[in-house]
Design an enzyme around this catalytic site. Structure first.
Site, PDB file in Angstrom:
ATOM      1  N   LYS A  40       0.893  -1.204   0.155  1.00 52.61           N
ATOM      2  CA  LYS A  40       0.169  -0.018   0.050  1.00 52.61           C
ATOM      3  C   LYS A  40       1.017   1.353   0.027  1.00 52.61           C
ATOM      4  O   LYS A  40       0.744   2.118  -0.835  1.00 52.61           O
ATOM      5  CB  LYS A  40      -0.956   0.131   1.328  1.00 52.61           C
ATOM      6  CG  LYS A  40      -1.718   0.964   1.476  1.00 52.61           C
ATOM      7  CD  LYS A  40      -3.065   0.909   2.210  1.00 52.61           C
ATOM      8  CE  LYS A  40      -2.997   0.575   3.665  1.00 52.61           C
ATOM      9  NZ  LYS A  40      -2.529   1.793   4.398  1.00 52.61           N
ATOM     10  N   SER A  41       2.048   1.190   0.927  1.00 53.41           N
ATOM     11  CA  SER A  41       2.760   2.655   1.095  1.00 53.41           C
ATOM     12  C   SER A  41       3.305   2.669  -0.499  1.00 53.41           C
ATOM     13  O   SER A  41       3.342   3.967  -0.828  1.00 53.41           O
ATOM     14  CB  SER A  41       3.702   2.387   2.048  1.00 53.41           C
ATOM     15  OG  SER A  41       3.107   1.986   3.373  1.00 53.41           O
ATOM     16  N   ARG A  85       2.823   5.833  -3.315  1.00 50.97           N
ATOM     17  CA  ARG A  85       4.093   6.857  -3.627  1.00 50.97           C
ATOM     18  C   ARG A  85       4.231   6.757  -5.202  1.00 50.97           C
ATOM     19  O   ARG A  85       4.744   7.634  -5.895  1.00 50.97           O
ATOM     20  CB  ARG A  85       5.412   6.300  -2.859  1.00 50.97           C
ATOM     21  CG  ARG A  85       5.214   7.001  -1.440  1.00 50.97           C
ATOM     22  CD  ARG A  85       6.099   5.973  -0.439  1.00 50.97           C
ATOM     23  NE  ARG A  85       6.384   6.404   0.767  1.00 50.97           N
ATOM     24  CZ  ARG A  85       5.292   6.343   1.734  1.00 50.97           C
ATOM     25  NH1 ARG A  85       4.127   5.735   1.597  1.00 50.97           N
ATOM     26  NH2 ARG A  85       5.494   6.823   3.075  1.00 50.97           N
ATOM     27  N   GLY A 139      -5.055   7.919   5.352  1.00 47.78           N
ATOM     28  CA  GLY A 139      -4.281   8.832   5.912  1.00 47.78           C
ATOM     29  C   GLY A 139      -2.925   8.982   5.162  1.00 47.78           C
ATOM     30  O   GLY A 139      -2.364  10.450   5.004  1.00 47.78           O
ATOM     31  N   ARG A 144      -9.034  12.469  12.084  1.00 46.82           N
ATOM     32  CA  ARG A 144      -7.939  12.148  12.455  1.00 46.82           C
ATOM     33  C   ARG A 144      -7.039  13.603  12.245  1.00 46.82           C
ATOM     34  O   ARG A 144      -7.450  14.471  11.590  1.00 46.82           O
ATOM     35  CB  ARG A 144      -7.108  11.104  11.244  1.00 46.82           C
ATOM     36  CG  ARG A 144      -7.524   9.773  11.570  1.00 46.82           C
ATOM     37  CD  ARG A 144      -7.117   8.826  10.687  1.00 46.82           C
ATOM     38  NE  ARG A 144      -5.622   8.370  10.974  1.00 46.82           N
ATOM     39  CZ  ARG A 144      -4.920   7.578  10.187  1.00 46.82           C
ATOM     40  NH1 ARG A 144      -5.426   7.009   9.103  1.00 46.82           N
ATOM     41  NH2 ARG A 144      -3.600   7.393  10.477  1.00 46.82           N
ATOM     42  N   SER A 176       6.733   9.290  12.100  1.00 44.12           N
ATOM     43  CA  SER A 176       5.594   9.241  11.067  1.00 44.12           C
ATOM     44  C   SER A 176       6.324   9.445   9.732  1.00 44.12           C
ATOM     45  O   SER A 176       6.789  10.229   9.359  1.00 44.12           O
ATOM     46  CB  SER A 176       4.628  10.209  11.234  1.00 44.12           C
ATOM     47  OG  SER A 176       3.954  10.174  10.170  1.00 44.12           O
ATOM     48  N   ASP A 178       1.729  -0.880  12.030  1.00 44.60           N
ATOM     49  CA  ASP A 178       0.428  -1.364  11.577  1.00 44.60           C
ATOM     50  C   ASP A 178       0.105  -2.775  11.738  1.00 44.60           C
ATOM     51  O   ASP A 178      -0.784  -3.383  11.602  1.00 44.60           O
ATOM     52  CB  ASP A 178       0.519  -1.198  10.188  1.00 44.60           C
ATOM     53  CG  ASP A 178       0.594   0.356   9.591  1.00 44.60           C
ATOM     54  OD1 ASP A 178      -0.012   1.135  10.407  1.00 44.60           O
ATOM     55  OD2 ASP A 178       0.708   0.441   8.475  1.00 44.60           O
ATOM     56  N   LYS A 236      -4.339   5.937  14.432  1.00 44.57           N
ATOM     57  CA  LYS A 236      -4.599   5.419  13.217  1.00 44.57           C
ATOM     58  C   LYS A 236      -6.046   5.471  12.766  1.00 44.57           C
ATOM     59  O   LYS A 236      -6.890   6.347  13.190  1.00 44.57           O
ATOM     60  CB  LYS A 236      -4.000   3.891  13.455  1.00 44.57           C
ATOM     61  CG  LYS A 236      -2.668   3.943  13.696  1.00 44.57           C
ATOM     62  CD  LYS A 236      -1.748   4.452  12.501  1.00 44.57           C
ATOM     63  CE  LYS A 236      -0.217   4.603  12.995  1.00 44.57           C
ATOM     64  NZ  LYS A 236       0.411   4.872  11.870  1.00 44.57           N
ATOM     65  N   ARG A 248      -7.389  -2.929   9.424  1.00 41.30           N
ATOM     66  CA  ARG A 248      -6.568  -3.877  10.451  1.00 41.30           C
ATOM     67  C   ARG A 248      -7.349  -4.522  11.634  1.00 41.30           C
ATOM     68  O   ARG A 248      -7.215  -5.473  11.876  1.00 41.30           O
ATOM     69  CB  ARG A 248      -5.259  -3.217  10.595  1.00 41.30           C
ATOM     70  CG  ARG A 248      -4.677  -2.810   9.303  1.00 41.30           C
ATOM     71  CD  ARG A 248      -3.081  -2.682   9.572  1.00 41.30           C
ATOM     72  NE  ARG A 248      -2.551  -1.833   8.652  1.00 41.30           N
ATOM     73  CZ  ARG A 248      -2.132  -2.171   7.422  1.00 41.30           C
ATOM     74  NH1 ARG A 248      -2.557  -3.375   6.825  1.00 41.30           N
ATOM     75  NH2 ARG A 248      -1.920  -1.192   6.251  1.00 41.30           N
TER      76      ARG A 248
HETATM   77  C1  S3P Z   1       2.418   4.865   6.123  1.00 42.70           C
HETATM   78  C2  S3P Z   1       3.074   5.235   7.378  1.00 42.70           C
HETATM   79  C3  S3P Z   1       2.460   5.034   8.642  1.00 42.70           C
HETATM   80  C4  S3P Z   1       1.656   3.891   8.743  1.00 42.70           C
HETATM   81  C5  S3P Z   1       0.505   4.055   7.346  1.00 42.70           C
HETATM   82  C6  S3P Z   1       1.414   3.869   6.280  1.00 42.70           C
HETATM   83  C7  S3P Z   1       3.114   5.421   4.989  1.00 42.70           C
HETATM   84  O1  S3P Z   1       1.676   6.059   9.204  1.00 42.70           O
HETATM   85  O2  S3P Z   1       0.650   3.477   9.905  1.00 42.70           O
HETATM   86  O3  S3P Z   1      -0.426   2.590   7.254  1.00 42.70           O
HETATM   87  O4  S3P Z   1       2.789   4.746   4.052  1.00 42.70           O
HETATM   88  O5  S3P Z   1       3.739   6.341   5.111  1.00 42.70           O
HETATM   89  P1  S3P Z   1       2.349   7.250  10.167  1.00 42.70           P
HETATM   90  O6  S3P Z   1       3.026   8.130   9.338  1.00 42.70           O
HETATM   91  O7  S3P Z   1       1.053   8.032  10.632  1.00 42.70           O
HETATM   92  O8  S3P Z   1       3.147   6.431  11.141  1.00 42.70           O
END
Ligand code: S3P
Length: 450
Positions: free
Chosen positions: A28-29, A33, A101, A129, A174, A327, A354, A403
Site C-alpha cells: 500500500k505504501s 508513492r 491517511g 484524524r 511518522s 500497523d 490510526k 486492520r
Molecule cells: C504509512 C505510514 C504509517 C503507517 C501507514 C502507512 C506510509 O503511518 O501507519 O499505514 O505509507 O507512510 P504514520 O506516518 O502515521 O506512522
C-alpha cells in the site's frame, strides 16, 4: 470507497489447517508513492503489482484531479503520464481520500508548494484524524491550511506561491509526515532537510532517488538526516510493487495459531523499516522462515513460510522496533492472546491516532473474546491463554478500520467459538482479496453476524 452504505457483518469460525500459497496484494505504501511520484515526473511511469484497494484507487483519482493521466491496464498494471514537479493543476472538485491517511497527507505535501488551492475530505475515520502534524511543516514552506477544529478534515490548502526550503525535525515517528515534507520540498528551491529521531519506512527516499532526485540520508547522533535538492526533473520509471508485508501479516499470523497450518507467502517486501513484526514473531518462538531472499526493484524481498507454532511465548516488544511494525500490532495482539505468558507493547502512542484508536479497539474486542488486556496512554499488555485457549464467541466493532476487522477474523480461525465483526467492508481499503485468499487456504469466513 469504504464506509458508505450498509455495514456488512462478517464471521470467522474455527477452522482446520491453513495450507497453500497466499499471494497477497501489492504494498500500500509503495503503491501510493508510485502514483504520486509518477504524477510529478516527466514521461510515462509504468507500474506493475499496484494495490487495487480503495485507499490507492482514491489516490489514483486524486492524481487525475491534479492533471496527471492515470490509466488502468488491468491485472495490477497501471501507467501514469506525469505533469512534472510544480506542474499540478488546480482540481475542480473536492479531493476525497476515503479512509487513507497516507493518501491525504502525501498529496497535501505534493501540492503545498504549487500556487494552487485544493480541498480535501475523507470518510468519518479520516475526518477524525489529526492533520496538524502535516499542515504545521507545510506552513513553513508558505502554504496556508484552513480546516475544522483540531486540524481535522475537510480542509483547504492554499499552496505557496514562492515556497521556501525547510529544515524540519519530525516530532512524531511518522513516515507520512516525513514524506509530506519531502514531497513539498520537491518544488521549493534549495535544500529541504528532514530529521527523524526514529527511523520510519523509507520508501519515499528510495523512490525519490529512483526517479532521479538528489537525496542523501545520513545516520547521525542527531538522528537520520535526509537532504533533498529542490526542483529536480523527475524521470518516469518502471516500478514493480512488492507484495505488502502488512497484508502478509494476516495469513502468516493465522498459520502460526491454527493447528496443522503451513502457509507460503511469496514475494514479500522485507525492507528493514517494515519487517519488525516478523522479527518479533520469531522472538516469540514462531516457526517462520525466509526463503529465496532477493532484491527486486531496490527493495529486499523473500518468500515467507509460516507453520503452526503451539509453543509461542509472550515477550516485551522493544519500543525502538515500534515504527517498523506499527500497523502490525493489532494482529500481533491476536497471536499474543494465543501464546503463553504476557506480551508487553510499549512506546506505541501512535496506535491511538490510526484509522481507529487501535489500542482501544483491540483491547475491547479481545476482552469480549475472553482475553485479559491492560492498557495505558502509550502501552498495552495482552495476557496470553496459550494455543487453543481463547474462548472467542463475540461480535466486535471494526470502527472503519481494515486492520481491526482482519485481526478479529484471524482470531476467529483459532478461537474456541466464532468471532464476528459488525462491518467487514473496511477490509477493501488495503486487502480487497482477503476473503477469497483466506478461504483458499482453508479459513471459514461468512458474510453474516454470529
Ligand atoms: C504509512 C505510514 C504509517 C503507517 C501507514 C502507512 C506510509 O503511518 O501507519 O499505514 O505509507 O507512510 P504514520 O506516518 O502515521 O506512522
Amino acid at each position: 470507497m469504504s464506509g458508505h452504505g450498509t455495514p456488512i457483518p462478517m464471521t470467522s469460525s474455527p477452522c482446520g489447517p491453513l495450507t497453500g500459497t497466499a499471494p497477497v496484494p501489492g504494498d500500500k505504501s509503495i503503491s501510493h508513492r508510485a502514483l504520486i511520484l509518477g504524477a510529478l515526473s516527466i514521461g510515462e511511469t509504468r507500474i506493475t503489482g499496484l494495490l487495487e484497494g480503495d485507499d490507492v484507487l482514491d489516490t489514483a483519482r486524486a492524481m487525475r484531479a491534479f492533471g496527471a493521466t492515470v490509466t488502468d491496464h488491468g491485472g495490477g498494471a497501471w501507467s501514469v503520464q506525469g505533469v512534472g514537479v510544480g506542474g499540478f493543476a488546480e482540481p475542480d472538485g473536492v479531493i476525497d481520500c476515503g479512509n487513507s491517511g497516507t493518501g491525504v497527507r502525501l498529496i497535501m505535501g505534493a501540492m503545498a508548494t504549487s500556487p494552487i488551492t485544493a480541498t480535501f475530505t475523507g470518510d468519518a475515520s479520516l475526518n477524525g484524524r489529526p492533520m496538524g502534524r502535516v499542515t504545521d511543516p507545510l506552513a513553513l514552506f508558505g502554504a496556508h491550511a484552513v480546516g475544522r477544529e483540531g486540524g481535522r478534515l475537510p480542509m483547504t490548502i492554499a499552496g505557496a506561491h514562492d515556497p521556501l526550503p525547510v529544515r524540519y525535525t519530525v516530532p512524531v515517528p511518522s513516515a507520512q509526515v516525513k514524506s509530506a515534507v519531502l514531497l513539498a520540498g520537491l518544488n521549493a528551491p534549495g535544500e529541504t532537510i528532514v530529521i527523524e529521531h526514529e527511523p520510519t519506512r523509507d520508501h519515499t527516499e528510495r523512490m525519490l532517488s529512483g526517479f532521479g532526485a538528489e537525496i542523501t540520508v545520513e545516520d547521525t547522533d542527531e538522528g537520520r538526516i535526509i537532504t533533498l535538492q529542490g526542483q529536480p526533473e523527475l524521470q518516469a520509471q518502471q516500478i514493480a510493487v512488492p507484495r505488502d508485508p502488512s497484508s502478509a501479516a494476516f495469513p502468516v499470523c493465522a498459520a502460526l495459531i491454527v493447528p496443522g497450518s503451513d502457509v507460503l507467502v511469496p514475494g514479500i517486501g522485507l525492507n528493514p523499516t517494515r519487517a519488525g513484526l516478523f522479527t518479533t514473531l520469531r522472538d516469540m518462538g514462531a516457526d517462520l522462515t525466509y526463503e529465496n531472499e532477493r532484491i527486486e526493484g531496490g527493495e529486499p524481498v523473500a518468500d515467507l513460510r509460516a507453520r503452526y507454532s503451539p509453543d509461542m511465548q509472550g515477550i516485551s516488544v522493544p519500543p525502538d522496533r515500534a515504527a517498523s511494525m506499527i500497523d502490525e500490532y493489532p494482529v500481533l495482539s491476536v497471536v499474543a492472546a494465543c501464546a503463553r505468558g504476557v506480551t508487553d507493547m510499549q512506546g506505541v502512542k501512535e496506535l491511538r491516532v490510526k484509522e481507529s484508536d487501535r489500542i482501544d479497539a483491540m483491547a475491547q474486542g479481545l476482552r469480549a473474546c475472553g482475553v485479559i488486556v491492560d492498557d495505558g496512554p502509550d502501552w498495552w499488555r495482552v495476557h496470553g491463554l496459550g494455543a487453543g485457549g481463547v474462548p472467542g464467541g463475540a461480535t466486535v466493532a471494526s470502527r472503519l478500520d481494515h486492520r481491526i476487522a482482519m485481526a478479529f477474523m484471524v482470531l476467529g480461525m483459532a478461537a474456541q467459538q466464532p468471532v464476528s465483526v459488525d462491518d467487514g467492508r473496511p477490509i477493501t481499503t488495503s486487502f480487497p482479496i482477503f476473503e477469497p485468499l483466506m478461504a483458499d487456504l482453508g479459513a471459514q469466513l461468512s458474510r453474516s453476524g454470529a
